[in-house]
Design a protein around this motif. Structure first.
Motif, PDB file in Angstrom:
ATOM      1  N   UNK A   9      95.763  41.738  52.826  1.00  0.00           N
ATOM      2  CA  UNK A   9      96.244  41.173  51.576  1.00  0.00           C
ATOM      3  C   UNK A   9      95.137  41.381  50.563  1.00  0.00           C
ATOM      4  N   UNK A  11      93.600  39.244  48.906  1.00  0.00           N
ATOM      5  CA  UNK A  11      92.504  38.300  49.121  1.00  0.00           C
ATOM      6  C   UNK A  11      91.566  38.780  50.212  1.00  0.00           C
ATOM      7  N   UNK A  12      92.168  39.391  51.237  1.00  0.00           N
ATOM      8  CA  UNK A  12      91.332  39.819  52.359  1.00  0.00           C
ATOM      9  C   UNK A  12      90.557  41.088  52.023  1.00  0.00           C
TER      10      UNK A  12
ATOM     11  N   UNK B  11     102.211  33.938  42.577  1.00  0.00           N
ATOM     12  CA  UNK B  11     101.815  33.968  43.984  1.00  0.00           C
ATOM     13  C   UNK B  11     102.788  34.875  44.708  1.00  0.00           C
ATOM     14  N   UNK B  12     102.363  35.367  45.843  1.00  0.00           N
ATOM     15  CA  UNK B  12     103.318  36.173  46.602  1.00  0.00           C
ATOM     16  C   UNK B  12     104.488  35.288  47.050  1.00  0.00           C
ATOM     17  N   UNK B  32     100.494  35.529  58.243  1.00  0.00           N
ATOM     18  CA  UNK B  32     100.685  36.960  58.001  1.00  0.00           C
ATOM     19  C   UNK B  32      99.923  37.427  56.760  1.00  0.00           C
ATOM     20  N   UNK B  33      99.072  36.561  56.231  1.00  0.00           N
ATOM     21  CA  UNK B  33      98.243  36.970  55.106  1.00  0.00           C
ATOM     22  C   UNK B  33      98.928  36.928  53.754  1.00  0.00           C
ATOM     23  N   UNK B  34     100.064  36.275  53.668  1.00  0.00           N
ATOM     24  CA  UNK B  34     100.771  36.220  52.385  1.00  0.00           C
ATOM     25  C   UNK B  34     100.210  35.072  51.544  1.00  0.00           C
ATOM     26  N   UNK B  35      99.882  35.382  50.320  1.00  0.00           N
ATOM     27  CA  UNK B  35      99.318  34.390  49.406  1.00  0.00           C
ATOM     28  C   UNK B  35     100.408  33.381  49.058  1.00  0.00           C
ATOM     29  N   UNK B 133      94.344  32.258  52.285  1.00  0.00           N
ATOM     30  CA  UNK B 133      94.952  33.461  51.716  1.00  0.00           C
ATOM     31  C   UNK B 133      95.147  33.305  50.214  1.00  0.00           C
ATOM     32  N   UNK B 134      94.381  32.412  49.629  1.00  0.00           N
ATOM     33  CA  UNK B 134      94.397  32.330  48.175  1.00  0.00           C
ATOM     34  C   UNK B 134      95.432  31.390  47.603  1.00  0.00           C
ATOM     35  N   UNK B 349     108.471  42.959  52.841  1.00  0.00           N
ATOM     36  CA  UNK B 349     107.334  43.358  52.027  1.00  0.00           C
ATOM     37  C   UNK B 349     106.639  44.566  52.638  1.00  0.00           C
ATOM     38  N   UNK B 350     106.438  44.519  53.951  1.00  0.00           N
ATOM     39  CA  UNK B 350     105.776  45.644  54.602  1.00  0.00           C
ATOM     40  C   UNK B 350     106.603  46.917  54.511  1.00  0.00           C
TER      41      UNK B 350
END
Ligand SMILES: Cc1cc2nc3c(=O)[nH]c(=O)nc-3n(C[C@H](O)[C@H](O)[C@H](O)COP(=O)(O)OP(=O)(O)OC[C@H]3O[C@@H](n4cnc5c(N)ncnc54)[C@H](O)[C@@H]3O)c2cc1C
Ligand SMILES: Cc1cc2nc3c(=O)[nH]c(=O)nc-3n(C[C@H](O)[C@H](O)[C@H](O)COP(=O)(O)OP(=O)(O)OC[C@H]3O[C@@H](n4cnc5c(N)ncnc54)[C@H](O)[C@@H]3O)c2cc1C
Ligand code: SF4
Lengths: 552, 560
Positions: A9, A11-12, B11-12, B32-35, B133-134, B349-350
């Motif tokens: 992401x 952020x990462x 935001x996501x 899964x790293x989604x903000x 993840x923000x 998204x992926x």
């Protein structure tokens, strides 16, 4: 390839590429992102990383300073470690354009390299913003008087005490109390006793000075002017700043006399209320004094702090202790966390006064100490006519509502008036009139009822007369509750009253538990008799009793 | 990115509501790293929420709460439920069945929970995960609508902060979902589609629970009640054991409650004061909290396609609350749906097509078998007969006749009733008529039950005391419910159906009043929203403009 950005992401990604220094690797990461998710944010991130190293790459061995702006030079010399190179640059500049700022930049770099042969501490190059960012606009570049002091003396904690309708607002009292607490600790911690200075500006504010002292001020400085009756941005700011700048202040007025009560250039700390007016004033005042402002604070304390930020300490890698720093806590913009704002001097620029605005209600209103003594100073200063160019032609005071406190008697009506609501209110008003100093209150049940009141009594049936938990809390000598059941939320608004008399058809109503006299009866019958009795001057207890009075 | 995405904070993912649905969605997204940012209107997650509640981990479910949140059972739950009983009541006669088999069917585990501690624990985990993840979890924020651009949903608007745009908006805002309504996916029109749950949390020391229910310190019991306890209103009651309290509640069909003009608090009291329960409470009845909330009936409202543009609905917001006969399963399905929605977004998204999240989610609900549980086909067949008034009347008549009673006895003799009650299929197809809720249980109790001796000494607090015991932060001058039509015909039923109102009680939300105008008298109702527990009932049964209070305002449950 070292790393696939598409697995990260945004952020990462930052942390992930932070250690990648190889330009080729970075460029291939960029390509991978563009071929893959092609996220704007990610691309910007990688590009900025690439730029960083391209700069380094391009750092020319032989720089010709005469072809560069001072800002570019400032940046370029940071990465030059060879003394020879720098000396050549310096010579070229001298031979060429011979700009003072450029020579200073190169010399500073030279000094820092010569001075620190073993460790490679880099002296931070301080450039005026105009030179550092020549491509930006610098609207404040030519502001005249608004400059920080050099080697100023700063003392005391100032509190701007806002007033409304001629009275101190609670936040002013809250801040005075907090300031007192902070400066008492300050005296204990640092051995210097500095003062709490209350600032009053308005048309008739001297009379509030004693009150400020009772809440903790040592000195009150006030300025009165009829034209300052209402808050106005320009003159209030000018007056405040004039107060702040002591005698001999380089940007103050020339005729500013020495004052006995102070011996400093500007306040050390200033607190403003974070109200509409306080926010307005605080921003402009702190800008005029060329310092900073932490707005909307929710906590304050004073402590020493050790900082390693090179901008503040001058040399990267060094640490420096700052003393007596006002720590200003505030919720950050999204409310996730709290930030603590510090307003610290730079090596060659002072950031004082340290200013904060405080969210109303953050601190307790202290108990006033009527014995406290303090000094009251009349600030003599003639505001400029120019500052009053904006004319206030009209204004509204938002309805303050009805104050039911402070009366000898309160007559309160409840839903027991339901059979004839208008008549019920009329009876209540008649009873109020029969006493010298009485007011009419109502239960929440009336406020929210669907009753059809006649126009002339309607005004007595609104929230502004509600007594209870979410209304007003009253403590009259005599509280007469007619047709009120005595719910807990109502009770808390009246049970400190001297004597409570309840009139209710239901002998099991809860109000009976906390009333001194309970009259079991219909209020439409009992109230007229009570009114008669009062008006005829004889409160006929027998008549009440026949209405079913019980005395318990 | 659209223009609005640039103008507003973006935001996501934005998740509205931090109940089990929202928590599961946010955790899965963050993993899964989604903000992800989570917006919750309560002062703390859980402060607005009520359930019975037993949270189930189903063997067949794609997600369970303890898989998503490590340590859930140790940190957020009360007692594991190890035994399960159903009691049919007729007067003071009670016939009990052990329905542990039904309970254990497809159940990996099931724990009693209280929502304030549960949800606030979940929220802490969610905040930690999303912060990384923000994003993060914000309380005291009420989302008041959807943000649209050119007619398309692109984010949310709030009372307290600026609008937020997101690539996916997960509405996990519970039973009275303002977002689902705004999107036109759900409405609050038909009382037949809802249950109303009312509940009291009663203090009982842990040792007393162990002793009175015959369970160990790490065990718990669930007891369900049906029959003539409730004035013929369709529904039932429950008692669940917590660590050091009991959750005692009732769940009724809202249409039935309204039609009978029944007072929910009285129905709850009927259960609380039944002699059968007396010994569980001991000598001193001490009620910690009174609470209520609507419950959707998934059989009727679970939305087959709960998404629109970037919006997806999960949990109660999408009507995903399954009443499996006496067993209520809402939290577990909210968890499943939340996690599936998150999964759907991550995949979309992926694949470079985040807009496909809604379709993905719908497919996942179907393919995981979740939709089939929520809207069983069997129910449709049974209800065709059962909900027909004539059919009900006939079967009621048969049941009540001597012949019917005989039948019941015969069934009992061969053990058929036990089997019937423990059958998950029977539970899934119970039609919403009086027969299974009232008539059958009372006949069973009448014919087969043992009388319970003695009187109950329990004296539940009256409504005024129950309201007095709740914590409110009233938004004075800003009532969140507006009465659009105050005539008795339009809104009068709220006087009885509102769980904090009652006839002849001036301290409730809804009160009857007689207004005299020009000589004629008229029956009207008035509304004070201060005592409101935000159950949602009057959004459905009265003519109101109904919203949730602003962030942090209104009632605050401590147990839930
Ligand atoms: C009496 C009763 C007994 C029950 N028993 C059980 C049981 O035993 N087992 C079971 O599994 N289920 C039970 N349920 C059902 C269960 O409680 C729900 O199905 C479950 O809580 C749904 O979860 P959710 O995440 O969809 O919504 P909720 O848990 O309702 O969460 C919604 C969240 O969104 C927040 N929110 C709402 N609107 C907004 C907004 N506009 N802005 C910001 N935030 C908002 C709320 O504050 C809340 O935190 C019971 C319900 C009741 C009432
Ligand atoms: C969070 C919250 C905050 C609240 N805050 C407040 C508050 O600040 N102030 C407040 O007042 N309430 C407040 N309430 C409401 C409170 O709970 C009660 O509902 C309200 O006080 C009831 O008003 P009442 O006594 O007029 O009406 P009721 O409770 O209906 O009582 C009417 C009484 O009149 C008697 N009566 C009827 N006819 C007659 C007659 N002809 N003559 C004499 N007696 C008669 C009846 O026997 C009855 O006792 C709050 C509630 C909540 C939940
Ligand atoms: S006023 Fe409406 S939402 Fe509030 S408690 Fe009563 S029925 Fe429920």
């Amino acid at each position: 390839m070292t790393l696939d950005p598409n697995g990260y992401t945004i952020q990462e990604l930052g942390p992930a590429i932070k250690d990648v220094e190889d330009l080729e690797a970075l460029r291939s990461i960029l390509e991978a992102e563009k071929d893959g998710e092609n996220r704007k944010g990610a691309i910007a991130l990688i590009e900025s990383r690439i730029e960083k190293f391209e700069d380094d790459d391009d750092a020319p061995e032989e720089l010709d300073p005469t072809e560069m702006s001072p800002a570019d030079i400032g940046n370029a010399v940071k990465s030059i470690d060879e003394i020879d190179t720098l000396e050549t640059m310096l010579e070229r500049e001298e031979a060429g354009e011979d700009r003072g700022s450029v020579k200073r930049l190169i010399s500073q770099r030279l000094d820092s390299l010569r001075g620190s042969d073993e460790d490679d501490d880099a002296e931070v190059v301080v450039e005026p913003p105009e030179e550092k960012h020549p491509h930006l606009d610098h609207p404040t570049a030519d502001k005249q008087h608004v400059r920080a002091l050099e080697d100023g003396t700063y003392r005391d904690m100032w509190v701007y005490c806002e007033t409304q309708q001629g009275e101190l607002i609670d936040c002013s009292r809250e801040m005075l109390g907090k300031a007192r607490e902070l400066m008492d600790e300050y005296a204990a911690d640092y051995g210097d006793s500095e003062r709490v200075v209350a600032i009053l500006i308005g048309d008739d504010v001297e009379r509030l000075a004693e009150e400020c002292i009772s809440y903790g001020a040592d000195v009150v400085v006030y300025h009165e002017d009829d034209r300052l009756k209402r808050f106005r941005h320009k003159p209030y700011t000018e007056v405040f700043c004039d107060m702040a700048r002591g005698a001999g202040h380089p940007y103050g007025r020339e005729d500013r006399p020495e004052e006995e009560w102070r011996d400093y250039d500007e306040p050390r700390y200033i607190l403003f209320p974070a109200t509409n007016n306080g926010r307005d004033l605080s921003a402009q005042v702190q800008a005029e004094l060329d310092s900073g402002l932490a707005s909307d604070c929710s906590d304050l304390f004073i402590e020493n702090v050790v900082i390693s930020n090179p901008v503040k300490v001058g040399t990267a890698g060094d640490k420096k202790e700052f003393e007596r720093v006002l720590h200003m806590k505030r919720p950050d913009f999204s409310g996730f966390e709290y930030s603590t704002i510090l307003c610290l001097d730079n090596p060659n620029r002072e950031f004082h006064p340290q200013g904060a605005s405080v969210i109303p209600g953050t601190f307790e209103v202290p108990e006033p100490d009527l014995e406290r003594e303090g000094e009251i100073v009349d600030h003599e200063f003639e505001p400029d006519e120019e500052w009053f160019r904006v004319e206030v032609t009209e204004y509204d005071v938002i309805e303050g509502g009805v104050d039911l406190t402070g009366h000898g008697v309160v007559v309160a009506l409840g839903r027991g008036i339901g059979d004839d609501p208008t008549r019920g209110i009329e009876l209540g008003l008649d009873l109020v009139d029969a006493f010298d100093d009485a007011e009419l209150g109502i239960s929440r049940g009336i406020v929210t009822g669907s009753y059809n009141f006649d126009g002339h009594v309607e005004q007595y049936t609104g929230e502004d007369r509600q007594i209870g938990e979410t209304g007003q809390i009253v403590e009259p000598d005599l509280y007469i509750a007619a047709g009120i059941s005595g719910a807990i939320q109502h009770k808390v608004g009246c049970d400190e009253s001297g004597t409570i008399v309840a009139i209710n058809t239901d002998p099991d109503a809860d109000i009976r538990d906390f009333s001194d006299y309970f009259i079991e009866g219909d209020l439409f019958e009992v109230l007229p008799r009570l009114i008669d009795a009062l008006e005829s001057g004889e409160l006929d207890t027998a008549a009440l009793a026949s209405g079913g009075a019980t005395d318990d | 990115m659209t223009e609005a995405d640039r103008d507003y904070e973006h935001y996501e993912a934005v998740v509205v509501g931090a109940g089990p649905g929202g928590a599961a969605a946010a955790a899965r997204l963050a993993d899964a790293g989604v903000e992800t940012v989570v917006l919750e209107r309560g002062v703390e997650a859980g402060s607005k929420n009520v359930s019975g509640g037993l949270i189930y981990a189903e063997e067949s479910a794609p997600y369970t709460i303890d898989e998503l949140f490590d340590g859930f059972r140790e940190n957020a739950a009360e007692r594991p439920i190890t035994e399960y009983h159903l009691h049919n009541v007729s007067g003071n006669k009670v016939k009990s069945f052990d329905i542990s088999r039904l309970h254990h069917h497809d159940t990996e585990w099931s724990d009693a929970v209280l929502r304030r501690p549960m949800d606030s624990w979940l929220a802490e985990q969610v905040h930690e995960k999303t912060k990384e993840v923000g994003g993060g979890l914000l309380t005291d924020i009420r989302v008041n609508g959807l943000l649209r651009e050119n007619g398309e949903i692109i984010g949310v608007t709030c009372d307290e902060i600026d609008p937020i745009t997101a690539d996916i908006v997960i509405a996990a805002d519970g039973v009275n979902s303002e977002l689902a309504r705004d999107a036109g996916l759900m409405d609050w029109d038909d009382p037949e589609e809802w249950f109303q749950g009312v509940k009291a949390v009663v203090d009982v020391p842990p040792e007393a629970i162990n002793e009175r229910f015959g369970v160990g310190a790490d065990e718990g019991a669930a007891h369900l009640f049906s029959g003539d306890l409730f004035e013929g209103v369709r529904g039932g009651g429950f008692v669940y054991t917590n660590e050091d309290s009991l959750s005692v509640g009732t769940v009724f069909h809202l249409d039935s409650l309204a039609a009978e003009r029944a007072e929910p608090h009285e129905l709850l009291d009927a259960l609380l004061t039944h002699p059968f329960l007396a010994e569980w409470f001991g000598d001193e009845y001490s009620e910690r909290e009174y609470a209520a909330k609507l419950v959707p009936d998934s059989k009727k409202v679970a939305h087959g396609s709960p998404h629109e543009d970037r919006l997806v609905l999960v949990g109660d917001a999408a009507g995903q609350m399954q009443a499996q006969g006496p067993i209520i399963k809402g939290m577990n399905h909210a968890v499943t749906a939340g996690a599936l929605a998150a999964e759907a977004f991550v995949e979309a998204k992926n694949a470079g097509d985040p807009d496909a999240a809604g379709e993905n989610y719908e497919r996942k609900l179907r393919e995981s078998g979740t939709m089939r549980k929520l809207r069983p086909r069997r129910y449709k067949a049974a209800s065709a007969v059962g909900e027909n008034g004539v059919a009900t009347a006939i079967s009621d008549a048969v049941l009540k006749s001597p012949l019917g009673s005989l039948g019941v006895k015969a069934l009992e003799r061969v053990g058929a009733l036990d089997r019937l009650y423990s059958s998950p299929f029977m539970a899934m197809m119970v039609p919403d008529t009086r027969t299974p809720y009232v008539t059958l249980p009372s006949v069973i109790a009448e014919e087969l039950g043992d009388p319970v001796d003695g009187e109950s000494a329990v004296e539940p607090p009256d409504l005024a005391d129950r309201i007095g015991g709740l914590a409110y932060d009233t938004d004075i001058g800003n009532p969140h419910i507006e009465l659009l039509d105050n005539s008795y015909e339009a809104s009068g039923v709220a006087v009885t159906a509102c769980p904090v109102s009652a006839r002849d009680f001036g301290g409730g939300c809804y009160r009857e009043e007689t207004v005299k105008t020009n000589g004629s008298t008229e029956q009207v109702v008035s509304l004070d929203t201060q005592p409101c527990v935000e159950c949602g009932t009057c959004a459905v049964i009265a003519d109101t403009d109904w919203e949730h209070p602003s962030g942090g305002k209104g009632v605050e449950f401590r147990s839930g």
